[in-house]
Design an enzyme around this catalytic site. Sequence first.
Site, PDB file in Angstrom:
ATOM      1  N   ASP A   1      -0.480   4.423   0.975  1.00 34.12           N
ATOM      2  CA  ASP A   1      -0.866   5.423   1.975  1.00 34.12           C
ATOM      3  C   ASP A   1      -0.115   5.186   3.281  1.00 34.12           C
ATOM      4  O   ASP A   1       0.369   4.092   3.557  1.00 34.12           O
ATOM      5  CB  ASP A   1      -2.384   5.383   2.216  1.00 34.12           C
ATOM      6  CG  ASP A   1      -2.895   4.021   2.648  1.00 34.12           C
ATOM      7  OD1 ASP A   1      -2.482   3.006   2.053  1.00 34.12           O
ATOM      8  OD2 ASP A   1      -3.679   3.958   3.619  1.00 34.12           O
TER       9      ASP A   1
ATOM     10  N   ASP B   1       3.175  -6.813   4.721  1.00 34.52           N
ATOM     11  CA  ASP B   1       2.786  -5.649   5.522  1.00 34.52           C
ATOM     12  C   ASP B   1       2.745  -6.018   7.003  1.00 34.52           C
ATOM     13  O   ASP B   1       1.867  -5.576   7.738  1.00 34.52           O
ATOM     14  CB  ASP B   1       1.418  -5.150   5.032  1.00 34.52           C
ATOM     15  CG  ASP B   1       1.078  -3.774   5.560  1.00 34.52           C
ATOM     16  OD1 ASP B   1       2.004  -3.078   6.031  1.00 34.52           O
ATOM     17  OD2 ASP B   1      -0.094  -3.395   5.509  1.00 34.52           O
TER      18      ASP B   1
ATOM     19  N   GLU C   1      -5.169   1.660   2.643  1.00 33.71           N
ATOM     20  CA  GLU C   1      -5.052   0.498   3.546  1.00 33.71           C
ATOM     21  C   GLU C   1      -5.274   0.909   5.000  1.00 33.71           C
ATOM     22  O   GLU C   1      -5.819   0.151   5.783  1.00 33.71           O
ATOM     23  CB  GLU C   1      -3.682  -0.158   3.386  1.00 33.71           C
ATOM     24  CG  GLU C   1      -3.602  -1.549   4.020  1.00 33.71           C
ATOM     25  CD  GLU C   1      -3.241  -1.531   5.504  1.00 33.71           C
ATOM     26  OE1 GLU C   1      -3.592  -2.515   6.198  1.00 33.71           O
ATOM     27  OE2 GLU C   1      -2.641  -0.564   5.982  1.00 33.71           O
ATOM     28  N   GLU C   2      -4.851   2.129   5.331  1.00 29.98           N
ATOM     29  CA  GLU C   2      -4.857   2.527   6.738  1.00 29.98           C
ATOM     30  C   GLU C   2      -6.231   2.981   7.234  1.00 29.98           C
ATOM     31  O   GLU C   2      -6.432   3.128   8.429  1.00 29.98           O
ATOM     32  CB  GLU C   2      -3.826   3.655   6.974  1.00 29.98           C
ATOM     33  CG  GLU C   2      -2.387   3.281   6.607  1.00 29.98           C
ATOM     34  CD  GLU C   2      -1.766   2.268   7.565  1.00 29.98           C
ATOM     35  OE1 GLU C   2      -2.446   1.834   8.502  1.00 29.98           O
ATOM     36  OE2 GLU C   2      -0.599   1.915   7.354  1.00 29.98           O
TER      37      GLU C   2
ATOM     38  N   ASP D   1       6.244   0.956   6.792  1.00 25.72           N
ATOM     39  CA  ASP D   1       4.828   0.669   6.492  1.00 25.72           C
ATOM     40  C   ASP D   1       4.330   1.575   5.404  1.00 25.72           C
ATOM     41  O   ASP D   1       3.879   2.657   5.655  1.00 25.72           O
ATOM     42  CB  ASP D   1       4.026   0.861   7.798  1.00 25.72           C
ATOM     43  CG  ASP D   1       2.569   0.507   7.632  1.00 25.72           C
ATOM     44  OD1 ASP D   1       2.233  -0.169   6.648  1.00 25.72           O
ATOM     45  OD2 ASP D   1       1.755   0.905   8.486  1.00 25.72           O
TER      46      ASP D   1
ATOM     47  N   HIS E   1       0.821  -1.223   0.000  1.00 20.93           N
ATOM     48  CA  HIS E   1       0.000   0.000   0.000  1.00 20.93           C
ATOM     49  C   HIS E   1       0.847   1.263   0.000  1.00 20.93           C
ATOM     50  O   HIS E   1       1.946   1.301   0.551  1.00 20.93           O
ATOM     51  CB  HIS E   1      -1.020  -0.011   1.145  1.00 20.93           C
ATOM     52  CG  HIS E   1      -0.441   0.034   2.524  1.00 20.93           C
ATOM     53  ND1 HIS E   1      -0.174   1.207   3.168  1.00 20.93           N
ATOM     54  CD2 HIS E   1      -0.103  -0.948   3.403  1.00 20.93           C
ATOM     55  CE1 HIS E   1       0.291   0.954   4.375  1.00 20.93           C
ATOM     56  NE2 HIS E   1       0.364  -0.355   4.546  1.00 20.93           N
TER      57      HIS E   1
ATOM     58  N   HIS F   1       3.582   3.018  12.378  1.00 17.39           N
ATOM     59  CA  HIS F   1       2.680   3.919  13.131  1.00 17.39           C
ATOM     60  C   HIS F   1       3.366   4.580  14.341  1.00 17.39           C
ATOM     61  O   HIS F   1       2.744   5.382  15.023  1.00 17.39           O
ATOM     62  CB  HIS F   1       1.390   3.207  13.598  1.00 17.39           C
ATOM     63  CG  HIS F   1       0.581   2.640  12.480  1.00 17.39           C
ATOM     64  ND1 HIS F   1      -0.796   2.506  12.539  1.00 17.39           N
ATOM     65  CD2 HIS F   1       0.930   2.170  11.261  1.00 17.39           C
ATOM     66  CE1 HIS F   1      -1.232   1.967  11.412  1.00 17.39           C
ATOM     67  NE2 HIS F   1      -0.204   1.749  10.622  1.00 17.39           N
TER      68      HIS F   1
HETATM   69 ZN   LIG Z   1       0.733  -1.211   6.444  1.00 14.79          ZN
END
Ligand SMILES: [Zn+2]
Length: 407
Positions: free
Chosen positions: A95, A187, A160-161, A126, A93, A382
């Site tokens: 984003d 991921d 995705e987030e 990520d 992903h 994150h």
């Molecule tokens: Zn991710």
Amino acid sequence: MKMNAVYEKIESMRDDMVNALCSIIRIPAISPKSGGEGEAKKAELITRMLNDIGFDSIERYDAPDNSAPTGVRPNIVARMKGEGDKNLWIVVHMDVVPPGDLRLWKTNPFEPVVKDGKIIGRGAEDNGQELIASLFALKALKSLGYRPKMNVNLAIVADEETGSDYGIKYLIDKGLFNKEDLILVPDGGNSEGTLIEIAEKSIVWIKFTTKGKQCHASMPDLGINAFKASIILANRLIEELPKKFNATDELFDRPYSTFEPTKKEANVPNVNTIPGEDIFYMDCRILPLYNVNDVLEFIQSVARDVEKETGARISVEVVQGGQAPPPTPKDAEIVGMLSKAIKKVYGVDAKPGGIGGGTCAAIFRQRGYNAVVWSKIDDTAHSPNEYAIIDNLVGDAKVYATLFLES
Ligand SMILES: [Zn+2]
């Protein structure tokens, strides 16, 4: 022979890979739901990178989204034909999540810093690391004139987030995937590269609202203390749930179900009033062998008992989550292929396992596709000061190249 040439090629591109990862980190690609402008600019840059490699086709699947400045959320599918008919998908992903509290960052999250063998920045791990690793694995193959055994398809997705409605769900609805396709979602993983995630727990978030009767704190007999009812309920749940649903499954990192009271909403603003309403939440991660409805029924019965004892009325509401899909089988073809490639590159034995949370793989499983999650990462996603280790960026590219050439 062939494999060593590819490994050497990948090693020779180490600096290019670092630069490529830095260049995508510089474009934030935060979802409009989280206050950003989406993935449009990042998609443009990635498309330019893909164009240089020589795919057989590069297609765009733009999901309409009025909340994005461009009106769409871009998804890219790049295909490289293999010797056979089988499809291997790598799903990454574009984003990223917002940086969070900037005071916790030692550097600018969107101005990547290369230091001590790491690339630091939001989205480095990520999911930038694997996006660049898979791309350069194909670049190495192509530049040496090798064709992958299977058709290799990169799905580079949006959103995705924040739920994947404009990302992988949109692509699945377009009918791009077949049930017999091999699907890898890089991921998630661990620092050793030994976790191939094939299962997840059921996630259930529950909101408990207790309603009593507000009154002066000096005369509790005139009211019903909603907070007291909450405490009794929460106590009973944390005591009884783990006893009642006590099965273990060694497939999972924490091999048991968890039931944690988490968020607590404010009730009365002053100390001398008995609150008439109180709200708290629980985060439950339930082993997939349990039916979530059985857990909810039990919680309801505990709530009914507490109602009888306290006189409060209690509502139990699932605010998010549900039953986890069945795991991808441990002996699925992709699991075996991947373990072989990991062993060859990193010299470690990877094992199928389960985690507590969701990725694009969870969405595939929900729709009846087998999918696995793997990457070699330190799990800084994150977090402030998120980073990717350059050796992992290069190593994971070799794992992909091995998958492409030897499977
Ligand atoms: Zn991710």
